[in-house]
Enzyme design. Structure first.
Site, PDB file in Angstrom:
ATOM      1  N   LYS A   1       0.950  -0.985   0.049  1.00 10.21           N
ATOM      2  CA  LYS A   1      -0.063  -0.079   0.137  1.00 10.21           C
ATOM      3  C   LYS A   1       0.952   1.162   0.045  1.00 10.21           C
ATOM      4  CE  LYS A   1      -2.120   2.760   3.062  1.00 10.21           C
ATOM      5  NZ  LYS A   1      -1.929   3.940   2.419  1.00 10.21           N
TER       6      LYS A   1
ATOM      7  N   GLY B   1       7.134   5.266   7.870  1.00  8.92           N
ATOM      8  CA  GLY B   1       6.072   6.252   8.229  1.00  8.92           C
ATOM      9  C   GLY B   1       6.218   7.084   9.316  1.00  8.92           C
TER      10      GLY B   1
ATOM     11  N   THR C   1       2.177   6.353  14.015  1.00 12.12           N
ATOM     12  CA  THR C   1       1.755   5.222  13.260  1.00 12.12           C
ATOM     13  C   THR C   1       2.364   4.015  13.474  1.00 12.12           C
ATOM     14  OG1 THR C   1       1.442   7.026  11.352  1.00 12.12           O
ATOM     15  CG2 THR C   1       0.807   4.817  10.986  1.00 12.12           C
TER      16      THR C   1
ATOM     17  N   GLU D   1      10.549   1.627  10.074  1.00  7.12           N
ATOM     18  CA  GLU D   1      11.393   2.809   9.694  1.00  7.12           C
ATOM     19  C   GLU D   1      10.636   3.999   9.897  1.00  7.12           C
ATOM     20  OE1 GLU D   1      14.483   2.551   8.696  1.00  7.12           O
ATOM     21  OE2 GLU D   1      14.360   0.249   8.649  1.00  7.12           O
TER      22      GLU D   1
ATOM     23  N   CYS E   1      13.313  11.942   5.299  1.00  7.69           N
ATOM     24  CA  CYS E   1      13.487  11.504   7.121  1.00  7.69           C
ATOM     25  C   CYS E   1      14.893  11.537   7.320  1.00  7.69           C
ATOM     26  CB  CYS E   1      12.906   9.962   7.085  1.00  7.69           C
ATOM     27  SG  CYS E   1      14.058   8.669   5.983  1.00  7.69           S
TER      28      CYS E   1
ATOM     29  N   GLU F   1       9.574  16.234  15.241  1.00  4.62           N
ATOM     30  CA  GLU F   1       9.878  16.151  13.879  1.00  4.62           C
ATOM     31  C   GLU F   1       8.840  17.210  13.077  1.00  4.62           C
ATOM     32  OE1 GLU F   1       8.772  12.500  11.471  1.00  4.62           O
ATOM     33  OE2 GLU F   1      10.866  12.868  10.623  1.00  4.62           O
TER      34      GLU F   1
HETATM   35  P1  NAD Z   1       2.314   8.054   7.977  1.00  3.59           P
HETATM   36  O1  NAD Z   1       2.557   7.349   9.301  1.00  3.59           O
HETATM   37  O2  NAD Z   1       1.284   8.877   8.226  1.00  3.59           O
HETATM   38  O3  NAD Z   1       1.687   7.124   6.817  1.00  3.59           O
HETATM   39  C1  NAD Z   1       2.764   6.329   6.290  1.00  3.59           C
HETATM   40  C2  NAD Z   1       2.002   5.173   5.643  1.00  3.59           C
HETATM   41  O4  NAD Z   1       1.071   4.355   6.656  1.00  3.59           O
HETATM   42  C3  NAD Z   1       0.917   5.366   4.627  1.00  3.59           C
HETATM   43  O5  NAD Z   1       0.860   4.575   3.355  1.00  3.59           O
HETATM   44  C4  NAD Z   1      -0.296   5.531   5.397  1.00  3.59           C
HETATM   45  O6  NAD Z   1      -1.548   5.294   4.900  1.00  3.59           O
HETATM   46  C5  NAD Z   1      -0.143   4.157   6.346  1.00  3.59           C
HETATM   47  N1  NAD Z   1      -1.051   4.216   7.638  1.00  3.59           N
HETATM   48  C6  NAD Z   1      -1.339   5.162   8.372  1.00  3.59           C
HETATM   49  N2  NAD Z   1      -2.010   4.653   9.561  1.00  3.59           N
HETATM   50  C7  NAD Z   1      -2.082   3.368   9.354  1.00  3.59           C
HETATM   51  C8  NAD Z   1      -2.213   2.296  10.153  1.00  3.59           C
HETATM   52  N3  NAD Z   1      -3.010   2.364  11.519  1.00  3.59           N
HETATM   53  N4  NAD Z   1      -2.128   0.961   9.903  1.00  3.59           N
HETATM   54  C9  NAD Z   1      -1.162   0.808   8.752  1.00  3.59           C
HETATM   55  N5  NAD Z   1      -0.712   1.767   7.623  1.00  3.59           N
HETATM   56  C10 NAD Z   1      -1.235   2.976   8.141  1.00  3.59           C
HETATM   57  O7  NAD Z   1       3.505   8.802   7.631  1.00  3.59           O
HETATM   58  P2  NAD Z   1       3.738   9.741   6.408  1.00  3.59           P
HETATM   59  O8  NAD Z   1       3.144  11.119   6.944  1.00  3.59           O
HETATM   60  O9  NAD Z   1       3.297   9.335   5.056  1.00  3.59           O
HETATM   61  O10 NAD Z   1       5.395  10.116   6.219  1.00  3.59           O
HETATM   62  C11 NAD Z   1       6.181  10.666   7.010  1.00  3.59           C
HETATM   63  C12 NAD Z   1       6.834  10.084   8.103  1.00  3.59           C
HETATM   64  O11 NAD Z   1       7.453   8.897   7.469  1.00  3.59           O
HETATM   65  C13 NAD Z   1       7.654  11.109   8.633  1.00  3.59           C
HETATM   66  O12 NAD Z   1       7.791  10.836   9.979  1.00  3.59           O
HETATM   67  C14 NAD Z   1       9.179  10.427   8.262  1.00  3.59           C
HETATM   68  O13 NAD Z   1      10.397  10.638   9.011  1.00  3.59           O
HETATM   69  C15 NAD Z   1       8.685   8.958   8.070  1.00  3.59           C
HETATM   70  N6  NAD Z   1       9.819   8.294   7.071  1.00  3.59           N
HETATM   71  C16 NAD Z   1      10.564   7.490   7.784  1.00  3.59           C
HETATM   72  C17 NAD Z   1      11.630   6.808   6.786  1.00  3.59           C
HETATM   73  C18 NAD Z   1      12.725   6.152   7.391  1.00  3.59           C
HETATM   74  O14 NAD Z   1      13.300   5.268   6.562  1.00  3.59           O
HETATM   75  N7  NAD Z   1      12.936   6.083   8.687  1.00  3.59           N
HETATM   76  C19 NAD Z   1      11.678   7.311   5.417  1.00  3.59           C
HETATM   77  C20 NAD Z   1      10.738   8.039   5.087  1.00  3.59           C
HETATM   78  C21 NAD Z   1       9.766   8.783   5.890  1.00  3.59           C
END
Ligand code: NAD
Length: 475
Positions: free
Chosen positions: A173, A226, A230, A248, A282, A379
């Site tokens: 997804k 993400g 989450t 991650e 990130c 963040e």
């Molecule tokens: P998010 O947590 O809102 O969403 C990430 C993904 O999870 C999306 O596809 C979303 O639809 C899904 N999601 C949301 N709630 C969920 C649930 N309850 N169960 C399963 N899936 C769910 O994050 P975002 O706003 O899309 O991304 C930004 C974040 O991602 C930032 O905090 C960033 O630091 C982090 N990030 C981390 C890395 C890493 O490698 N550590 C890389 C890129 C981004």
């Protein structure tokens, strides 16, 4: 306007319930596609398709699997222009960046794991005269891969490439904010000869279909990238069923500038590590810690370089930065800039939304904040950095480690011993010395503390996506 579909069992199909979400183009602020808000019924279809495909895929020769993944890498390269255009419209990032980084890297991810799998070997121990042990690494079965919006195809492929290479079937997804390149990937997977049901791509909200993927008893491992909040929910849900889980998550990365660094290089790269992709990586360094003797000089040069950055239409080659991903995210970024002022910070540059259609924000530099204030602890994930003074190595390390996060750290010094010492003292899964974002895909990638659990990259990902089984034979 395009209405996209789920990709299940090698076919594009409509969701069972005709419920759709608008997908907005950040560069214009206008809706440019509709995406299925998928439900458990769609997931059940994907699970059935994966179950039917698993045996043949997991027992296919490694060489054949590898060829399919290589072919997919070729096709991504061949479709670079179309994919990059969609990535840029979907995310708001400059088109040149999507062409130079996102799409080539997605292709490289498939190519890397297409090669890695043919070099991946199981371990064996011989205890002379007593026994032989060997450890099989079998594919797990059906795995769930969930990715964010900041580097859409890049991070999507970073998960599904090792999962597929290892012989698993994948239910993936992408973020609902950036679904387009994942949508296009289905067609390329078919062209590459990927058997139906091996890769299934579902679209929709995280709390709906994302949560359903994590909860479904058929998905045996979850790889999630993400936000930390989450990740907490995903981890808690997955652990109820003892699923393997890789998280991650977010970061608040320190960028430590020692007085003995190559200042020109440190300034130039720090501007990149602050504002590339609108600061929505990130690994961006959001807290710049500067040794007091060079604070003023670094600050002046950093601001001078930041002022040169042009924020504008993602389609224009002259735009260094494009639009933030959504109105909601822009409001979040702006609220932190206001908070920083309430917390006593001074805005040295930027600090404003740009007055045009779409979600544009100025690169923003703030100083004068305490290390423990919210602006320096939470963040922001946008084009906002803080400048902070330190007067000793110990203090730099203490401030670097003072947040709940531990994803990455950048260190600038010409003293080799100090570089090692500080690298070992900082609580970060990834450390860059005198550089930023240089990547060798064989290395472990991931964070400490609230930045996640597990590591991606190289053999770490192949181990994650496999189940080790030890076989002991008495001699
Ligand atoms: P998010 O947590 O809102 O969403 C990430 C993904 O999870 C999306 O596809 C979303 O639809 C899904 N999601 C949301 N709630 C969920 C649930 N309850 N169960 C399963 N899936 C769910 O994050 P975002 O706003 O899309 O991304 C930004 C974040 O991602 C930032 O905090 C960033 O630091 C982090 N990030 C981390 C890395 C890493 O490698 N550590 C890389 C890129 C981004």
């Amino acid at each position: 306007m395009q209405t996209i579909q789920n990709f299940i069992n090698g076919e594009y199909i409509d969701p069972v319930k005709a419920d759709y979400l608008d997908n907005v183009e950040p560069g214009t602020g206008k809706v440019f596609s509709r995406i299925p808000n998928s439900t458990k019924e769609d997931l059940d279809r994907a699970v059935e398709a994966s179950k039917a495909a698993f045996k043949a895929w997991s027992t296919m020769s490694v060489d054949k699997r590898s060829r399919i993944l290589h072919k997919l890498a070729d096709l991504i390269e061949a479709n670079l222009d179309d994919l990059a255009l969609m990535e840029s419209r979907d995310n708001g990032k400059p088109l040149w960046l999507a062409k130079a980084v996102d799409i080539p890297r997605a292709s490289t991810n498939f190519r890397f794991y297409a090669s890695a799998i043919v070099n991946f070997s199981s371990e064996a121990q011989v205890s002379e005269g007593f026994m032989v042990n060997y450890t099989r690494r079998a594919p797990i079965g059906i795995v769930g891969c969930i990715s964010p919006w900041n580097l859409p195809l890049y991070l999507f492929s970073w998960k599904i490439a090792p999962a597929l290479a290892m012989g698993n079937c994948v239910i993936a997804k992408p973020s609902e904010l950036t679904p387009m390149t994942a949508f296009l990937l289905g067609k390329l997977a078919n062209e590459a000869g990927m058997p139906a049901g091996v890769l299934n791509i579902l679209h929709g909200e995280g709390k709906g279909i994302g949560q359903a993927i994590v909860e479904h008893e058929a998905t045996k491992a979850i790889s999630f990238t993400g936000g930390t909040a989450t990740g907490k929910v995903v981890g808690a849900t997955a652990s109820q069923q003892f699923k393997k889980v890789s998280l991650e998550l977010g970061g608040k990365n320190p960028n430590i500038i020692f007085a003995d660094c190559d200042l020109e290089e440190a300034v130039k790269t720090s501007v990149k590590s602050s504002f590339t992709n609108q600061g929505e990586i990130c690994l961006c360094g959001s807290r710049i810690l500067i040794e007091d003797s060079i604070y003023e000089e670094f600050k002046n040069r950093f601001i001078e370089e930041s002022k040169k950055l042009k924020v504008g239409n993602p389609m224009e080659a002259s735009s260094n930065m494009g639009a933030l991903v959504s109105e909601g995210h822009l409001e979040k970024v702006d609220s932190y800039v206001k908070l920083a002022q309430e917390e006593g910070g001074t805005i040295l540059h930027g600090g404003n939304r740009i007055d045009k259609e779409g979600y544009y924000y100025e690169p923003t530099v703030i100083e004068g904040l305490d290390k423990s204030c919210r602006t320096n602890q939470e963040e922001i994930f946008g084009p906002v950095v803080t400048l902070n003074k330190f007067s000793s190595e110990d203090e730099a390390v203490e401030v670097a480690n003072s947040t709940r996060y531990g994803l990455s750290c950048t260190i600038w010094t010409s003293d080799l011993k100090k570089a090692h010492r500080v690298s070992h003292a900082v609580q970060s899964g990834i450390v860059w010395v005198n550089c930023w974002l240089l990547r060798d895909l064989r290395t472990p990638f991931g964070g400490m503390k609230d930045s996640g659990i597990g590591r991606e990259g190289g053999n770490e990902a192949l181990r994650f996506f496999s189940e080790p089984q030890n076989v002991c034979i008495k001699l």
